[in-house]
Design a protein around this motif. Sequence first.
Motif, PDB file in Angstrom:
ATOM      1  N   ILE A  87      -4.693   6.204  -8.207  1.00 29.03           N
ATOM      2  CA  ILE A  87      -4.325   5.261  -7.142  1.00 29.03           C
ATOM      3  C   ILE A  87      -2.828   4.999  -7.299  1.00 29.03           C
ATOM      4  O   ILE A  87      -2.401   4.008  -7.885  1.00 29.03           O
ATOM      5  CB  ILE A  87      -5.141   3.949  -7.239  1.00 29.03           C
ATOM      6  N   PRO A  88      -1.984   5.923  -6.811  1.00 27.78           N
ATOM      7  CA  PRO A  88      -0.553   5.867  -7.091  1.00 27.78           C
ATOM      8  C   PRO A  88       0.182   4.857  -6.207  1.00 27.78           C
ATOM      9  O   PRO A  88      -0.368   4.356  -5.220  1.00 27.78           O
ATOM     10  CB  PRO A  88      -0.099   7.287  -6.769  1.00 27.78           C
ATOM     11  N   PRO A  89       1.433   4.534  -6.557  1.00 29.88           N
ATOM     12  CA  PRO A  89       2.262   3.705  -5.684  1.00 29.88           C
ATOM     13  C   PRO A  89       2.313   4.284  -4.276  1.00 29.88           C
ATOM     14  O   PRO A  89       2.378   5.512  -4.095  1.00 29.88           O
ATOM     15  CB  PRO A  89       3.638   3.747  -6.360  1.00 29.88           C
ATOM     16  N   GLY A  90       2.272   3.403  -3.289  1.00 33.45           N
ATOM     17  CA  GLY A  90       2.222   3.825  -1.900  1.00 33.45           C
ATOM     18  C   GLY A  90       0.818   3.795  -1.331  1.00 33.45           C
ATOM     19  O   GLY A  90       0.637   3.914  -0.117  1.00 33.45           O
ATOM     20  N   THR A  91      -0.197   3.611  -2.190  1.00 30.33           N
ATOM     21  CA  THR A  91      -1.578   3.537  -1.736  1.00 30.33           C
ATOM     22  C   THR A  91      -1.861   2.153  -1.147  1.00 30.33           C
ATOM     23  O   THR A  91      -1.358   1.139  -1.634  1.00 30.33           O
ATOM     24  CB  THR A  91      -2.552   3.784  -2.912  1.00 30.33           C
ATOM     25  N   PHE A  92      -2.682   2.129  -0.107  1.00 23.83           N
ATOM     26  CA  PHE A  92      -3.170   0.864   0.456  1.00 23.83           C
ATOM     27  C   PHE A  92      -4.653   0.756   0.118  1.00 23.83           C
ATOM     28  O   PHE A  92      -5.430   1.691   0.362  1.00 23.83           O
ATOM     29  CB  PHE A  92      -2.943   0.835   1.965  1.00 23.83           C
ATOM     30  N   LEU A  93      -5.048  -0.354  -0.457  1.00 22.76           N
ATOM     31  CA  LEU A  93      -6.407  -0.524  -0.973  1.00 22.76           C
ATOM     32  C   LEU A  93      -7.009  -1.811  -0.442  1.00 22.76           C
ATOM     33  O   LEU A  93      -6.345  -2.858  -0.443  1.00 22.76           O
ATOM     34  CB  LEU A  93      -6.374  -0.512  -2.504  1.00 22.76           C
ATOM     35  N   VAL A  94      -8.256  -1.736   0.017  1.00 27.04           N
ATOM     36  CA  VAL A  94      -8.979  -2.916   0.515  1.00 27.04           C
ATOM     37  C   VAL A  94     -10.064  -3.247  -0.512  1.00 27.04           C
ATOM     38  O   VAL A  94     -11.111  -2.593  -0.540  1.00 27.04           O
ATOM     39  CB  VAL A  94      -9.597  -2.653   1.903  1.00 27.04           C
ATOM     40  N   ASP A 194       2.415  -1.130  -5.478  1.00 23.04           N
ATOM     41  CA  ASP A 194       3.864  -1.021  -5.587  1.00 23.04           C
ATOM     42  C   ASP A 194       4.324  -0.499  -6.944  1.00 23.04           C
ATOM     43  O   ASP A 194       5.515  -0.272  -7.137  1.00 23.04           O
ATOM     44  CB  ASP A 194       4.517  -2.384  -5.312  1.00 23.04           C
ATOM     45  N   ASN A 195       3.403  -0.342  -7.873  1.00 18.39           N
ATOM     46  CA  ASN A 195       3.777   0.219  -9.171  1.00 18.39           C
ATOM     47  C   ASN A 195       2.524   0.622  -9.943  1.00 18.39           C
ATOM     48  O   ASN A 195       1.423   0.135  -9.657  1.00 18.39           O
ATOM     49  CB  ASN A 195       4.581  -0.785 -10.008  1.00 18.39           C
ATOM     50  N   LEU A 196       2.687   1.528 -10.887  1.00 19.83           N
ATOM     51  CA  LEU A 196       1.659   1.780 -11.877  1.00 19.83           C
ATOM     52  C   LEU A 196       1.773   0.685 -12.931  1.00 19.83           C
ATOM     53  O   LEU A 196       2.879   0.285 -13.309  1.00 19.83           O
ATOM     54  CB  LEU A 196       1.832   3.152 -12.527  1.00 19.83           C
TER      55      LEU A 196
END
Length: 234
Positions: A87-94, A194-196
Amino acid sequence: MTIALIGGTSLLESRRFQDAAPRRIQTPYGAVTLLEQDGLLFLQRHGLGTYLPPHLINHRANLSALHLAGVKKILAISSVGSLRREIPPGTFLVPNDFLAPWVNLSLFEDARGHQTPGFDAAWRQRLLNVWGQTDLPKPHDGGVYWQTRGPRFETPAEIRMFQSHAHVVGMTVASECILAADLKIPYAALCVVDNLANGLDDSPITFSAFKEQVKANEATLLLILETLLLSLAP
């Protein structure tokens, strides 16, 4: 007002609401200034003037202000760290659940506080259904949000412990979700990775690097919000 948008670090410096009209709401927990534009209420959880770090946010006042303004549904935007490399930076998660057993705030001092909090399933699914009908980058559907107190970032040892139980880590969403349940306002969250998390990347986390990734995600986030709100708002 039907829908309120709660913004955090990801929308802290956005120009999206720069022309919105301020609306000051007096609550039993203090005054809160909301922004009103195009039939939408916007709450900046970190404040509109002096920046409030997560551990100093007056969540009771914020959620009470939305309730007094007549809000029927809440969509919260949250900047998070990922606990998983996939689930890298730039992913959108609900997210569909959270872990925060140390977060015990309530608006009540009686038995009404014995409620079962959580993201509203129907409202969350509505968000996903609308999103699925667009050409927008698709979100990660589901995941557990782990809330820490903040304002510091977590240690690598803490992150290793979190990884067995959660997918992302943040500092605010669980508090808001609990109080929204007190007020019976359906609440869903859109997490922006926004970050790991600390220890997952070769370089250490710094606030400046974190802010750079927030800025990089902002344009996509605003496009997603503009598109979704057209269908979600009446």
